[in-house]
Design an enzyme around this catalytic site. Sequence first.
Site, PDB file in Angstrom:
ATOM      1  CD  GLU A 188      44.340  33.736  32.805  1.00 14.95           C
ATOM      2  OE1 GLU A 188      43.950  34.566  33.635  1.00 14.95           O
ATOM      3  OE2 GLU A 188      43.711  32.718  32.525  1.00 14.95           O
TER       4      GLU A 188
ATOM      5  CD  GLU B 232      44.415  29.181  34.409  1.00 10.26           C
ATOM      6  OE1 GLU B 232      43.311  29.773  34.465  1.00 10.26           O
ATOM      7  OE2 GLU B 232      45.477  29.641  34.867  1.00 10.26           O
TER       8      GLU B 232
END
Length: 443
Positions: free
Chosen positions: A169, A352
Amino acid sequence: MSTAAMPEFPAGFRWGVSTSAYQIEGGVDENGRGASIWDTFAHSPGRIADGSTGDVACDHYHRHAEDVALLAGLGVSAYRFSIAWPRVRPAGDGPVNARGLDFYDRLVDDLLAHDVDPVATLFHWDLPQSRQDAGGWLARDTAHRFAEYADATAARLGDRVKLWITLNEPFIHMSLGHGTGEHAPGRTLLFDAFPVAHHQLLAHGLAVAALRTRTTSPIAIANNYSPVRAAGDSDADRTAVAAYEALHNRLFTDPLLGRGYPDGLGFDTAVVRAGDLDVIAAPIDVLGVNYYNPTGVRAPQEGSPLPFELVPLQGYPRTAFDWPVAPDGLHELLGWLHRTYADDLPPIQVTESGCAYDDAPDADGRVHDPQRIAYLDGHLRAVRAAMDEGVDVTGYFVWSLLDNWEWAEGFTKRFGLVHVDFDTQVRTPKSSYAWLRDLIARP
Ligand code: IFM
């Protein structure tokens, strides 16, 4: 939650769970580990909701064997963990700390002994503090130091890790860590944080090249995505949506897939040097997709420093984080990636997906989390529907195996399939753990 049977997933679909080093390991002073920016940040008063730190977290550093047994009991075929750069190269550069690598070496062997594929992320936000002192991700040098660390790590583990993920991320690390300051290192640069984006992407590209010399395993990056929903239908709202979409969803994907930076964000791109975009566009084998929720956007108020304003989306159930539960957003996102990047898009793994709820043991010590079961059920159906429409999705990882240390929220947000009592470190599988185990074990 749907009462229809969950559709089947193809043989070989990768079922996994994800964690990250600083959120679970603890052991921050052991075996030569250096300080990271999150040690510094968590120890700074007022930064973390409950005043806690990751000093102990889930004590996974000492309890990894118990945690691998939990993975084996769950029946997952893969475990995504992150390697702490400050354990491997404590000063960010300089000598490699063999004792730091020993921990991951044992973990990888234990996973393989339990038929669980090790999936290793190299950077999940825990930059060595000395690297931060040298400029952190604002400094180009950090990209080169990252590639060296990737090389040293793959020299030790490259024969056994089954999927390498360079960065986790980078958008969140740029925006919360350097744009608004809610995360380490706590900078508030807003759009002046662009060098953090570019140097992370450059680090990714340099690391891909280094990893290719050490391993034949596939290589990925895990990006955070959020489909953007307009809160109004004026032209100004639509312009705001396009700006947020470029920032959240395209900034870290267009250059990776060979399209350069998206237009119209008004960044000062002086840090981009000739040849950088070719390095960044080095082919990857898998795109990791981290998805939690869509984002509502409208036109900014006059005088706002940003070209959009974020607004809460109405009409969805909400998690304890107040995030909307929107499996349709995952379906939409996967289709958007497929259409937008077409032949340039490698296979996707959802690296995720998960939710926080205030789970607590009942009088019998059991932890029931029907909301998480409903969440996973809905999101897995969304993945399956996208696959039916032609999107190549080859895996799904739940965030997270354990309740853990949720960054600026400390221990107040529980994302685990396994409840952790942070006083005693007792692990209690929740009912979602049994649900997922039974789903994975279906004949
Ligand atoms: O806990 C985080 C993780 O570290 C990165 N992705 C989002 C999760 C939930 O906030």
